[in-house]
Motif scaffolding. Structure first.
Motif, mmCIF file in Angstrom:
data_model
loop_
_atom_site.group_PDB
_atom_site.id
_atom_site.type_symbol
_atom_site.label_atom_id
_atom_site.label_comp_id
_atom_site.label_asym_id
_atom_site.label_seq_id
_atom_site.Cartn_x
_atom_site.Cartn_y
_atom_site.Cartn_z
ATOM 1 N N VAL A 236 43.330 47.314 20.768
ATOM 2 C CA VAL A 236 42.789 48.563 20.238
ATOM 3 C C VAL A 236 42.694 48.463 18.720
ATOM 4 C CG1 VAL A 236 42.983 51.071 20.260
ATOM 5 C CG2 VAL A 236 44.054 49.737 22.094
ATOM 6 N N SER A 237 41.551 48.892 18.188
ATOM 7 C CA SER A 237 41.352 48.899 16.744
ATOM 8 C C SER A 237 40.829 50.262 16.325
ATOM 9 C CB SER A 237 40.348 47.808 16.340
ATOM 10 O OG SER A 237 40.068 47.873 14.952
ATOM 11 N N HIS A 238 41.460 50.883 15.321
ATOM 12 C CA HIS A 238 41.024 52.150 14.743
ATOM 13 C C HIS A 238 40.676 51.918 13.275
ATOM 14 C CE1 HIS A 238 43.143 55.179 17.672
ATOM 15 N NE2 HIS A 238 42.437 54.270 18.301
ATOM 16 N N ALA A 239 39.598 52.527 12.821
ATOM 17 C CA ALA A 239 39.207 52.351 11.421
ATOM 18 C C ALA A 239 38.461 53.581 10.925
ATOM 19 C CB ALA A 239 38.331 51.108 11.260
ATOM 20 N N THR A 240 38.482 53.779 9.609
ATOM 21 C CA THR A 240 37.694 54.830 8.976
ATOM 22 C C THR A 240 37.000 54.259 7.754
ATOM 23 O OG1 THR A 240 37.714 57.100 8.114
ATOM 24 C CG2 THR A 240 39.546 55.681 7.470
ATOM 25 N N ARG A 241 35.837 54.832 7.428
ATOM 26 C CA ARG A 241 35.112 54.410 6.231
ATOM 27 C C ARG A 241 34.879 55.553 5.263
ATOM 28 N NH1 ARG A 241 29.760 51.436 7.924
ATOM 29 N NH2 ARG A 241 29.512 53.374 9.111
ATOM 30 N N ASN A 242 35.246 56.774 5.667
ATOM 31 C CA ASN A 242 34.909 57.900 4.808
ATOM 32 C C ASN A 242 35.905 59.043 4.978
ATOM 33 O OD1 ASN A 242 32.887 59.010 2.921
ATOM 34 N ND2 ASN A 242 32.578 60.547 4.502
ATOM 35 N N VAL A 243 36.482 59.459 3.877
ATOM 36 C CA VAL A 243 37.344 60.643 3.835
ATOM 37 C C VAL A 243 36.725 61.578 2.812
ATOM 38 C CG1 VAL A 243 39.644 61.539 3.349
ATOM 39 C CG2 VAL A 243 39.387 59.278 4.406
ATOM 40 N N ALA A 244 36.378 62.791 3.242
ATOM 41 C CA ALA A 244 35.706 63.713 2.329
ATOM 42 C C ALA A 244 35.935 65.144 2.778
ATOM 43 C CB ALA A 244 34.201 63.428 2.280
ATOM 44 N N GLY A 245 36.160 66.027 1.803
ATOM 45 C CA GLY A 245 36.276 67.441 2.106
ATOM 46 C C GLY A 245 37.442 67.801 2.990
ATOM 47 N N GLY A 246 38.473 66.949 3.020
ATOM 48 C CA GLY A 246 39.633 67.223 3.851
ATOM 49 C C GLY A 246 39.514 66.750 5.284
ATOM 50 N N TYR A 247 38.450 65.954 5.584
ATOM 51 C CA TYR A 247 38.249 65.449 6.945
ATOM 52 C C TYR A 247 37.947 63.947 6.882
ATOM 53 C CZ TYR A 247 37.786 70.382 8.109
ATOM 54 O OH TYR A 247 38.033 71.722 8.254
ATOM 55 N N PHE A 248 38.157 63.269 7.997
ATOM 56 C CA PHE A 248 37.828 61.853 8.085
ATOM 57 C C PHE A 248 37.363 61.525 9.498
ATOM 58 C CE2 PHE A 248 42.149 62.109 9.559
ATOM 59 C CZ PHE A 248 42.311 61.101 10.492
ATOM 60 N N GLU A 249 36.565 60.479 9.596
ATOM 61 C CA GLU A 249 36.179 59.986 10.919
ATOM 62 C C GLU A 249 37.091 58.816 11.286
ATOM 63 O OE1 GLU A 249 34.588 56.521 8.913
ATOM 64 O OE2 GLU A 249 34.637 58.640 8.366
ATOM 65 N N GLU A 250 37.320 58.644 12.587
ATOM 66 C CA GLU A 250 38.125 57.518 13.062
ATOM 67 C C GLU A 250 37.375 56.868 14.214
ATOM 68 O OE1 GLU A 250 42.631 57.359 13.190
ATOM 69 O OE2 GLU A 250 42.168 57.733 15.299
ATOM 70 N N ASP A 251 36.952 55.635 14.011
ATOM 71 C CA ASP A 251 36.235 54.878 15.028
ATOM 72 C C ASP A 251 37.198 53.937 15.736
ATOM 73 O OD1 ASP A 251 33.708 55.974 14.424
ATOM 74 O OD2 ASP A 251 33.457 54.580 12.754
ATOM 75 N N ALA A 252 37.119 53.914 17.057
ATOM 76 C CA ALA A 252 38.018 53.060 17.849
ATOM 77 C C ALA A 252 37.233 52.155 18.776
ATOM 78 C CB ALA A 252 38.991 53.908 18.655
ATOM 79 N N GLU A 253 37.758 50.979 18.993
ATOM 80 C CA GLU A 253 37.267 50.059 20.022
ATOM 81 C C GLU A 253 38.444 49.661 20.890
ATOM 82 O OE1 GLU A 253 33.627 47.836 17.588
ATOM 83 O OE2 GLU A 253 35.451 46.711 18.107
ATOM 84 N N VAL A 254 38.199 49.573 22.199
ATOM 85 C CA VAL A 254 39.234 49.165 23.158
ATOM 86 C C VAL A 254 38.695 47.984 23.949
ATOM 87 C CG1 VAL A 254 40.765 49.869 25.020
ATOM 88 C CG2 VAL A 254 40.009 51.571 23.333
ATOM 89 N N TRP A 255 39.437 46.892 23.924
ATOM 90 C CA TRP A 255 39.050 45.651 24.603
ATOM 91 C C TRP A 255 40.072 45.353 25.698
ATOM 92 C CZ3 TRP A 255 34.803 42.742 22.673
ATOM 93 C CH2 TRP A 255 34.266 43.222 21.477
ATOM 94 N N ASP A 256 39.600 44.881 26.857
ATOM 95 C CA ASP A 256 40.537 44.593 27.948
ATOM 96 C C ASP A 256 40.989 43.139 27.911
ATOM 97 O OD1 ASP A 256 38.462 43.099 29.064
ATOM 98 O OD2 ASP A 256 38.304 44.309 30.883
ATOM 99 N N SER A 257 41.818 42.767 28.895
ATOM 100 C CA SER A 257 42.407 41.424 28.916
ATOM 101 C C SER A 257 41.375 40.336 29.183
ATOM 102 C CB SER A 257 43.506 41.358 29.981
ATOM 103 O OG SER A 257 42.972 41.627 31.268
ATOM 104 N N ALA A 258 40.184 40.714 29.681
ATOM 105 C CA ALA A 258 39.115 39.743 29.898
ATOM 106 C C ALA A 258 38.230 39.585 28.667
ATOM 107 C CB ALA A 258 38.265 40.174 31.099
ATOM 108 N N GLY A 259 38.588 40.280 27.569
ATOM 109 C CA GLY A 259 37.819 40.172 26.350
ATOM 110 C C GLY A 259 36.559 41.012 26.338
#
Length: 275
Positions: A236-259
């Motif tokens: 699992v990977s979570h990341a953000t590229r923008n924090v503004a006005g007291g809010y932020f986005e969080e993008d996630a990717e989930v990969w299984d054991s088969a890649g």
């Protein structure tokens, strides 16, 4: 007919059908799924997703599901109402609402299908996150006490964070806005599409890595499911590229054991309040 209880997660999303109305269910939101001031948003999304999967029959799997968080859910009984909006041959669409004591907590719109029919050629440039194997990553038992005190749900996870993304735990956040690691449930339950809805909101907020500790309430969370996960660890990977006005986005990717990339999500959340 209720779903067989296999694990704490299954108990957490268990539903009792209303004796007279097929579109209503009763849920019991457990204290063990709390984070900060309320029940974890991913767990709530999985409760609503479970109710919709029961309504959609031959379309058992969420393909795209969006939840709008209207108020903080607390431990205790809740009512789930569903509505089947459209039934097609390959997809169906429905809505769900979770309420407590007459106050709506979550409103969901989702499209359902059968992920078992979507196993075909995959064309992608996406790559799973590169990190050490689970045994070389950092378990939640090493998390700061202040985090553990406000995140009871971490006891239900076997979460191993990439050492390169946990400088925030020792007061040295990277300021890159990324946290990643390995995930599975502590009781060994294998992943399925409903669990992926929880996993999309399972890691600490990426604002921790920006030097902003604290609870980050979710405003909206959308999850796209791409395949049924294979048994084993999830990356699992979570990341953000923008924090503004007291809010932020969080993008996630989930990969299984088969890649395979089995789920992607984006949420809008409030920046944690700072002392």
């Amino acid at each position: 007919m209720t779903t067989a209880i296999r694990s704490e997660f299954d108990r957490g999303i268990a539903l009792t059908p209303h004796p007279e109305e097929s579109d209503r269910y009763r849920a019991e939101l457990g204290a063990g799924w709390q984070i900060g001031g309320g029940i974890n948003g991913g767990l709530l999304l999985a409760v609503a997703g479970h109710a919709l999967s029961l309504r959609h029959g031959e379309h058992p799997d969420p393909m795209s599901i969006s939840g709008y968080y209207l108020s903080a859910a607390r431990p205790g009984p809740a009512e789930v109402r569903t509505e089947l909006v459209r039934q097609g041959r390959s997809l169906s669409t429905g809505t769900a609402s979770i309420s407590q004591d007459g106050e709506e907590r979550l409103r969901v719109l989702a499209t359902y299908g059968d992920l078992g029919r979507s196993a075909g050629e995959v064309l992608t440039t996406a790559r799973p996150p590169v990190m050490p194997p689970p045994q070389e990553c950092i378990g939640v038992e090493h998390a700061p006490p202040a985090l553990l005190e406000q995140a009871a749900l971490l006891e239900r996870f076997d979460l191993r964070l990439d050492p390169a993304t946990i400088g925030w735990a020792v007061g040295q956040p990277s300021k890159e806005g990324r946290i990643q690691g390995w995930f599975r449930l502590a009781d060994g339950r294998e992943p399925d599409p409903l669990l992926l809805l929880l996993v999309a909101d399972a890691l600490p907020p990426v604002t921790f890595d920006l030097g902003m500790p604290g609870w980050a309430p979710t405003i909206e969370l959308t999850v796209h499911l791409r395949a049924r996960p294979e048994p084993g660890w999830l990356r699992v990977s979570h990341a953000t590229r923008n924090v503004a006005g007291g809010y932020f986005e969080e993008d996630a990717e989930v990969w299984d054991s088969a890649g395979r990339l089995v789920a992607q999500s984006r949420q809008l959340a409030r920046v944690p309040r700072q002392p």
